[in-house]
Design a protein around this motif. Structure first.
Motif, mmCIF file in Angstrom:
data_model
loop_
_atom_site.group_PDB
_atom_site.id
_atom_site.type_symbol
_atom_site.label_atom_id
_atom_site.label_comp_id
_atom_site.label_asym_id
_atom_site.label_seq_id
_atom_site.Cartn_x
_atom_site.Cartn_y
_atom_site.Cartn_z
ATOM 1 N N ARG A 1 7.305 1.749 7.043
ATOM 2 C CA ARG A 1 8.661 2.228 7.350
ATOM 3 C C ARG A 1 9.046 1.937 8.790
ATOM 4 O O ARG A 1 10.198 1.603 9.087
ATOM 5 N N THR A 2 8.074 2.042 9.685
ATOM 6 C CA THR A 2 8.352 1.723 11.089
ATOM 7 C C THR A 2 8.723 0.257 11.237
ATOM 8 O O THR A 2 9.698 -0.084 11.921
ATOM 9 N N LEU A 3 7.961 -0.615 10.586
ATOM 10 C CA LEU A 3 8.279 -2.043 10.643
ATOM 11 C C LEU A 3 9.656 -2.312 10.054
ATOM 12 O O LEU A 3 10.419 -3.125 10.596
ATOM 13 N N ALA A 4 10.006 -1.641 8.980
ATOM 14 C CA ALA A 4 11.330 -1.835 8.370
ATOM 15 C C ALA A 4 12.435 -1.456 9.354
ATOM 16 O O ALA A 4 13.481 -2.126 9.425
ATOM 17 N N LEU A 5 12.223 -0.390 10.122
ATOM 18 C CA LEU A 5 13.217 0.007 11.123
ATOM 19 C C LEU A 5 13.329 -1.047 12.218
ATOM 20 O O LEU A 5 14.451 -1.425 12.613
ATOM 21 N N LEU A 6 12.197 -1.547 12.705
ATOM 22 C CA LEU A 6 12.223 -2.582 13.740
ATOM 23 C C LEU A 6 12.942 -3.824 13.225
ATOM 24 O O LEU A 6 13.764 -4.420 13.938
ATOM 25 N N ASP A 7 12.655 -4.220 11.985
ATOM 26 C CA ASP A 7 13.330 -5.375 11.382
ATOM 27 C C ASP A 7 14.837 -5.157 11.345
ATOM 28 O O ASP A 7 15.622 -6.065 11.668
ATOM 29 N N GLN A 8 15.234 -3.963 10.964
ATOM 30 C CA GLN A 8 16.656 -3.671 10.826
ATOM 31 C C GLN A 8 17.373 -3.726 12.176
ATOM 32 O O GLN A 8 18.449 -4.328 12.294
ATOM 33 N N LEU A 9 16.776 -3.107 13.188
ATOM 34 C CA LEU A 9 17.417 -3.100 14.509
ATOM 35 C C LEU A 9 17.528 -4.509 15.079
ATOM 36 O O LEU A 9 18.581 -4.887 15.620
ATOM 37 N N ASP B 1 0.846 -1.201 0.000
ATOM 38 C CA ASP B 1 0.000 0.000 0.000
ATOM 39 C C ASP B 1 0.878 1.247 0.000
ATOM 40 O O ASP B 1 1.829 1.355 0.781
ATOM 41 N N THR B 2 0.576 2.191 -0.856
ATOM 42 C CA THR B 2 1.400 3.400 -0.971
ATOM 43 C C THR B 2 0.725 4.638 -0.388
ATOM 44 O O THR B 2 1.229 5.749 -0.558
ATOM 45 N N SER B 3 -0.390 4.460 0.298
ATOM 46 C CA SER B 3 -1.015 5.616 0.943
ATOM 47 C C SER B 3 -0.144 6.057 2.117
ATOM 48 O O SER B 3 0.513 5.231 2.758
ATOM 49 N N PRO B 4 -0.101 7.352 2.415
ATOM 50 C CA PRO B 4 0.751 7.844 3.514
ATOM 51 C C PRO B 4 0.490 7.137 4.832
ATOM 52 O O PRO B 4 1.424 6.877 5.600
ATOM 53 N N PHE B 5 -0.779 6.811 5.125
ATOM 54 C CA PHE B 5 -1.124 6.167 6.386
ATOM 55 C C PHE B 5 -0.377 4.849 6.540
ATOM 56 O O PHE B 5 0.227 4.571 7.585
#
Length: 261
Positions: free
Chosen positions: A222-230, A212-216
């Motif tokens: 993006r938050t999930l991607a950060l959690l995955d990365q950490l 999904d590309t809606s801002p919501f």
């Protein structure tokens, strides 16, 4: 009532938005690029926000504080606490209340009530809201996420408290904020349970919306991607893993608009 004593709701919104912009500019607030009803102030550790709810017959100010390193969920100013703490110095409920022209149902404010509310809003901003924004610390922010405050004069509280056992998604974003904040403070092992819980909840919640590309949804993706990365860096613990993870959080702080709903 004479027309000169009325301010139509639509005009009232324009007036308040203009006044807010002028009043808050010396305090460092600027219009949020993606909204006409949000003003933000970016500081080292926090993002302060003044938001106007203008939907329907509302003209209600809201005040929020986000952690700049983890702007996934804010602390919100509790309107009831704010009103109770300042009512000895104010005469309104700190929100603009519409009246209606009977034969047309047109919403309006009386000039007297409109100005009285504005004066009270200015008072509470100067004497209550902005001072508590200014004195917020990372330690205090974490505390409010975890257990709130029994003090009725502490205005900024989390919508949901951090949790590690909730079956649904209540507290999901607050838990992500808490974990990332702990990580940013170098408390890596303490952060892991919160990051892991939030990662699981975000992943479940996003099922079917991964593209999904809606801002919501993009903010949550993006938050999930950060959690995955950490969590991946923690598991692998390769060379410079701490530096890499701190750089990731620094990038969130620099690009906070990509994560703020």
């Amino acid at each position: 009532m004479p027309e000169e004593e009325r301010i139509l709701k639509k005009e009232g919104v324009k007036i308040v938005k203009k006044r807010y912009k002028e009043f808050l500019k010396p305090y460092g607030f600027e219009p949020y690029p993606h909204s006409t009803v949000r003003l933000v102030r970016v500081r080292e550790h926090f993002i302060d926000e003044v938001f106007l709810d203008t939907v329907g017959y509302h003209l209600d100010p809201e005040y929020r504080i986000y952690a700049r390193k983890a702007p996934f969920a804010p602390l919100r100013c509790d309107h009831g606490r704010l009103w109770r703490a300042t009512k000895a110095h104010t005469s309104t409920h700190l929100q603009w209340k519409c009246k209606f022209i009977t034969n047309t149902a047109t919403a309006y404010y009386t000039t007297k009530d409109f100005e009285a509310t504005w004066n009270d809003v200015v008072y509470v901003l100067k004497n209550a809201v902005l001072p508590q924004m200014d004195t917020m610390t990372e330690k205090l922010f974490l505390s409010r996420l975890q257990q709130g405050s029994p003090n009725d004069e502490d205005f900024f509280l989390a919508h949901d408290l951090v949790c590690l056992e909730d079956f649904y998604y209540q507290g999901m974003s607050e838990t992500a904020v808490y974990g990332v904040e702990l990580w940013g403070l170098g408390r890596y092992s303490d952060a892991i349970p919160y990051l892991t819980f939030a990662q699981q909840k975000y992943r479940q919640w996003l099922v079917g919306h991964e593209q999904d590309t809606s801002p919501f949804y993009l903010c949550h993706i993006r938050t999930l991607a950060l959690l995955d990365q950490l969590l991946n860096l923690w598991e692998r613990k390769g060379e410079d893993w701490i530096q890499q993870s701190q750089e990731s959080i620094h990038q969130v702080a620099e690009n906070w608009m990509m994560y703020l709903l």
